[in-house]
Design an enzyme around this catalytic site. Structure first.
Site, PDB file in Angstrom:
ATOM      1  N   VAL A   1       0.870  -1.278  -0.098  1.00  0.00           N
ATOM      2  CA  VAL A   1       0.019  -0.165  -0.035  1.00  0.00           C
ATOM      3  C   VAL A   1       0.987   1.332   0.025  1.00  0.00           C
ATOM      4  O   VAL A   1       1.757   1.428   0.992  1.00  0.00           O
ATOM      5  CB  VAL A   1      -0.860   0.215   1.300  1.00  0.00           C
ATOM      6  N   LYS A   2       0.728   1.963  -0.889  1.00  0.00           N
ATOM      7  CA  LYS A   2       1.369   3.336  -1.104  1.00  0.00           C
ATOM      8  C   LYS A   2       0.643   4.563  -0.453  1.00  0.00           C
ATOM      9  O   LYS A   2      -0.412   4.811  -0.989  1.00  0.00           O
ATOM     10  CB  LYS A   2       1.860   3.642  -2.441  1.00  0.00           C
TER      11      LYS A   2
END
Ligand code: E4P
Length: 217
Positions: free
Chosen positions: A82-83
Site C-alpha cells: 500500500v502506497k
C-alpha cells in the site's frame, strides 16, 4: 539491488519480467491515469504477472479513509504494497496498516527526517524522489546517502526505494550508495544495456565474421 519497474503498462512489465529484470512494480495515480485502465483491474493484472511487491497508491488524504483504501487495495493480492504519501495522516495510516502485516511504501519523501519518521511508523519501503529534487536544483543523491547513513546508524529495516529515477546515472549512483531497491520507467531500465563501445565493437566483429564467411547455424 532489486529492480522495480515504474509503470502500469502491462506489455512493458511483461517484457522486462520475462527477462528476469522485475523484482516488483510501482504505480501511482498519474501512471494509472496514463494506462487508461481501472485501478483495481490493472493492479490485479500486474499482481498476477509479477510475484514481487506491487505498489498501489491511496487517493485519500485523511488517515481513516487512507486505511480503508489501503485495506481494499491489499485485498487485491498478497503482494500488494500500500502506497501512502509522507504526510502526518499518511504516517498514522502506515502505523496501522503495517501493524496489520501489510507491506507499506511511504512515498513522496524529500527529506531524511521524513524518512526517519516513515521507518519509525513501520514502513516496508521509503521512496525518496531523486528526479523531482534534481528538478529544483537539489542533489537527490545526497538524500539517498543521508537516509542510508541514518538507517544503518540505527538498524532500521525499512528498505530504501530510490524513486523518480530519470537517468542511468541515477541508477548507478543509487547502487553505489546502497539503496535496497530502485524503481525506474521501462525505458531507463532498457538504457542500462546501452554502450557506444558495445555497438562499435559488435559492428567490427560482424564485419569480420561476414568477410571470413563465419556461419554458425
Ligand atoms: C515511484 O514510486 C514514483 O511514483 C515515481 O518514481 C515518480 O516518478 P516521477 O517523479 O518521474 O513522476
Amino acid at each position: 539491488m532489486k529492480f522495480f519497474v515504474d509503470t502500469a503498462e502491462i506489455d512493458a512489465i511483461r517484457e522486462l519480467n520475462d527477462l528476469g529484470m522485475v523484482d516488483g512494480v510501482t504505480t501511482n495515480p498519474s501512471l494509472i491515469k496514463k494506462s487508461g485502465r481501472d485501478i483495481l483491474e490493472v493492479t490485479k493484472e500486474i499482481c498476477d504477472l509479477v510475484s514481487g511487491p506491487v505498489s498501489a497508491e491511496v487517493v485519500a488524504t485523511d488517515s481513516e479513509t487512507m486505511i480503508a483504501e489501503g485495506r481494499k487495495l491489499a485485498e487485491i493480492a498478497p503482494n500488494i504494497a500500500v502506497k501512502l504519501p509522507l504526510t502526518w495522516d499518511g504516517l498514522k495510516a502506515c502505523k496501522v496498516l503495517s501493524g496489520e502485516g501489510k507491506m507499506v511504501n511511504v512515498t513522496l519523501c524529500f527529506s531524511a527526517n521524513q524518512a526517519l519518521l516513515a521507518a519509525k511508523a513501520g514502513a516496508t519501503f521509503i521512496s525518496p524522489f531523486i528526479g523531482r529534487l534534481d528538478d529544483i536544483n537539489i542533489d537527490g543523491m545526497d538524500l539517498i546517502a543521508d537516509i542510508r547513513t541514518i538507517y544503518d546508524n540505527y538498524g532500521y529495516e525499512t528498505q530504501i526505494l530510490a524513486a523518480s529515477i530519470r537517468t542511468v546515472n541515477h541508477v548507478l549512483e543509487s547502487a553505489r550508495i546502497g539503496a535496497d531497491v530502485m524503481t525506474a520507467p521501462p525505458e531507463v531500465i532498457q538504457k542500462l544495456a546501452a554502450h557506444p563501445l558495445t555497438d562499435k565493437g559488435l559492428e567490427t566483429f560482424l564485419k569480420d565474421a561476414a568477410s571470413a564467411g563465419i556461419k554458425i547455424v
